[in-house]
Design a protein around this motif. Structure first.
Motif, short mmCIF file in Angstrom:
data_model
loop_
_atom_site.label_atom_id
_atom_site.label_comp_id
_atom_site.label_asym_id
_atom_site.label_seq_id
_atom_site.Cartn_x
_atom_site.Cartn_y
_atom_site.Cartn_z
N PRO A 64 -5.06 15.59 3.80
CA PRO A 64 -5.61 14.48 4.58
C PRO A 64 -6.57 13.65 3.73
O PRO A 64 -7.09 14.11 2.72
N GLY A 65 -6.80 12.43 4.17
CA GLY A 65 -7.66 11.53 3.42
C GLY A 65 -6.91 10.69 2.42
O GLY A 65 -7.51 9.92 1.66
N ALA A 66 -5.58 10.80 2.40
CA ALA A 66 -4.75 9.99 1.50
C ALA A 66 -3.36 9.86 2.12
O ALA A 66 -2.91 10.71 2.89
N PHE A 67 -2.70 8.77 1.77
CA PHE A 67 -1.34 8.49 2.24
C PHE A 67 -0.56 7.84 1.10
O PHE A 67 -1.12 7.09 0.30
N HIS A 68 0.74 8.12 1.08
CA HIS A 68 1.64 7.35 0.20
C HIS A 68 2.39 6.37 1.09
O HIS A 68 3.19 6.76 1.93
N LEU A 69 2.10 5.10 0.92
CA LEU A 69 2.78 4.06 1.68
C LEU A 69 3.66 3.26 0.73
O LEU A 69 3.19 2.80 -0.32
N PHE A 70 4.92 3.12 1.08
CA PHE A 70 5.82 2.34 0.23
C PHE A 70 6.77 1.53 1.08
O PHE A 70 6.94 1.78 2.27
N ALA A 71 7.39 0.54 0.44
CA ALA A 71 8.23 -0.42 1.16
C ALA A 71 9.69 -0.18 0.82
O ALA A 71 10.05 -0.04 -0.35
N LEU A 97 0.86 12.38 -8.24
CA LEU A 97 1.79 13.51 -8.37
C LEU A 97 1.13 14.81 -7.93
O LEU A 97 1.79 15.66 -7.33
N LEU A 98 -0.16 14.98 -8.23
CA LEU A 98 -0.86 16.17 -7.74
C LEU A 98 -0.94 16.14 -6.22
O LEU A 98 -0.63 17.14 -5.56
N TRP A 99 -1.34 15.00 -5.66
CA TRP A 99 -1.45 14.91 -4.20
C TRP A 99 -0.11 15.16 -3.54
O TRP A 99 -0.05 15.79 -2.47
N ARG A 100 0.97 14.68 -4.13
CA ARG A 100 2.30 14.83 -3.52
C ARG A 100 2.66 16.29 -3.31
O ARG A 100 3.41 16.63 -2.40
N LYS A 101 2.12 17.18 -4.11
CA LYS A 101 2.38 18.61 -3.95
C LYS A 101 1.58 19.22 -2.81
O LYS A 101 1.93 20.28 -2.29
N GLN A 102 0.47 18.56 -2.43
CA GLN A 102 -0.45 19.13 -1.45
C GLN A 102 -0.46 18.38 -0.12
O GLN A 102 -0.67 18.99 0.93
N ARG A 103 -0.30 17.04 -0.18
CA ARG A 103 -0.30 16.18 1.02
C ARG A 103 -1.59 16.34 1.81
O ARG A 103 -1.59 16.45 3.03
N HIS A 132 9.87 -2.43 10.38
CA HIS A 132 9.77 -1.16 11.08
C HIS A 132 9.02 -0.18 10.18
O HIS A 132 8.77 -0.48 8.99
N ALA A 133 8.68 0.96 10.71
CA ALA A 133 7.99 1.98 9.93
C ALA A 133 8.46 3.37 10.35
O ALA A 133 9.08 3.54 11.40
N MET A 134 8.13 4.33 9.49
CA MET A 134 8.49 5.73 9.72
C MET A 134 7.58 6.56 8.83
O MET A 134 7.16 6.11 7.77
N HIS A 135 7.25 7.78 9.26
CA HIS A 135 6.41 8.61 8.40
C HIS A 135 6.91 10.06 8.40
O HIS A 135 7.44 10.56 9.40
N ILE A 136 6.76 10.68 7.23
CA ILE A 136 7.06 12.10 7.04
C ILE A 136 6.01 12.67 6.11
O ILE A 136 5.85 12.18 4.98
N ARG A 137 5.28 13.65 6.56
CA ARG A 137 4.30 14.36 5.73
C ARG A 137 3.39 13.40 4.96
O ARG A 137 3.23 13.48 3.77
N ARG A 138 2.80 12.48 5.69
CA ARG A 138 1.79 11.55 5.16
C ARG A 138 2.37 10.52 4.18
O ARG A 138 1.61 9.84 3.49
N SER A 139 3.68 10.42 4.12
CA SER A 139 4.33 9.32 3.42
C SER A 139 4.84 8.34 4.47
O SER A 139 5.64 8.71 5.33
N ILE A 140 4.36 7.11 4.39
CA ILE A 140 4.70 6.09 5.37
C ILE A 140 5.65 5.09 4.72
O ILE A 140 5.36 4.54 3.65
N THR A 141 6.80 4.88 5.35
CA THR A 141 7.80 3.94 4.86
C THR A 141 7.75 2.69 5.73
O THR A 141 7.86 2.76 6.95
N PHE A 156 -9.85 10.96 -3.31
CA PHE A 156 -9.08 12.11 -3.78
C PHE A 156 -9.10 12.18 -5.29
O PHE A 156 -9.22 13.27 -5.89
N HIS A 157 -8.96 11.04 -5.96
CA HIS A 157 -9.01 11.01 -7.42
C HIS A 157 -10.37 11.49 -7.92
O HIS A 157 -10.43 12.25 -8.90
#
Length: 245
Positions: free
Chosen positions: A96-103, A88-94, A174-183, A35-36
């Motif tokens: 495919p081909g990228a995910f934000h995964l955080f803990a 930040l750019l991807w976060r506006k578009q979400r 555990h995990a959870m996802h919303i709009r390609r952001s995985i917690t 994506f970058h």
């Protein structure tokens, strides 16, 4: 964009569903995120607008997922270290081909409250309330893999002054996802009451060099209107208070 990228969340539980996971394996590769590579110019233009609106933003480098899979409860990922401005750019578009995964370390007092922070106005999530956490970065890479537990411990210590080694982990991840952001989340119980924990964190805020946090709250219900929550918090609150962890 390939067909596999378009279908790269096939087999995952529905959005906003908290589910147990058995293992985490997140490889961080050298080189640049696809994506970058595609969107460098757009990211630069967007970053100019972002810092014009908020000059305090810092274009650090973060671990940004390219591929993620969930098989038999095992989360496996492939990521690259990428500028925050690209994210930040991807976060506006979400796209495919990228995910934000955080803990998300869900820190809990001895009297059953979730202790969360409120982000300062100059941050990328101004005013939002959520568990002390942050995107994984180069400090969290160990032997070519993202260290989720290390990221949790570092972020909680930086933002609250609390050490997760003083807490007792509750069960596994555990995990959870919303709009390609995985917690990725885990519950940690501390031996102090909510009042004691708030005092400790407020004292830390007075001496912290980060200044990213401007408040701390004790959450005792799943009421979604109690605070200006980050969207990732809502399913977690419903899950936690419904199951009475």
């Amino acid at each position: 964009m390939t067909l596999s990228e378009q279908n790269d969340m096939a087999g995952w539980p529905p959005q906003s569903t908290v589910f147990p996971i058995s293992s985490i394996d997140l490889t961080v590769f050298p080189g640049e995120h696809p994506f970058h590579m595609r969107e460098q110019e757009a990211a630069r233009e967007n970053w100019a607008r972002e810092i014009a609106a908020n000059p305090s933003l810092y274009d650090g480098r973060m671990i940004f997922q390219h591929r993620l899979s969930l098989t038999g409860g095992a989360v496996k990922g492939e990521a690259y270290v990428t500028p925050f401005s690209t994210f930040l750019l991807w976060r506006k578009q979400r796209q495919p081909g990228a995910f934000h995964l955080f803990a998300f370390p869900v820190i809990v007092s001895s009297d059953g409250a979730i202790i969360a922070i409120r982000m300062a106005a100059h941050t990328a999530n101004p005013g939002q309330v959520y568990c002390a956490s942050g995107s994984m970065d180069e400090n969290d890479i160990v032997d070519g893999h993202a260290d989720v537990e290390g990221n949790m411990r570092r972020e909680v210590l930086e933002e609250t002054g609390l050490d997760l080694r003083d807490a007792t982990p509750v069960s596994g991840y555990h995990a959870m996802h919303i709009r390609r952001s995985i917690t990725l989340l885990r519950v940690f119980r501390f031996p102090w009451t909510a009042e004691e924990m708030l005092r400790r964190i407020e004292a830390h805020m007075l001496v912290s060099e980060e200044h990213e946090v401007d408040g701390v709250v004790a959450i005792r219900s799943a009421d979604p209107t109690a605070h200006p929550y980050n969207i990732a918090m809502l399913p977690i609150l419903a899950w936690f208070f419904d199951s009475d962890k």
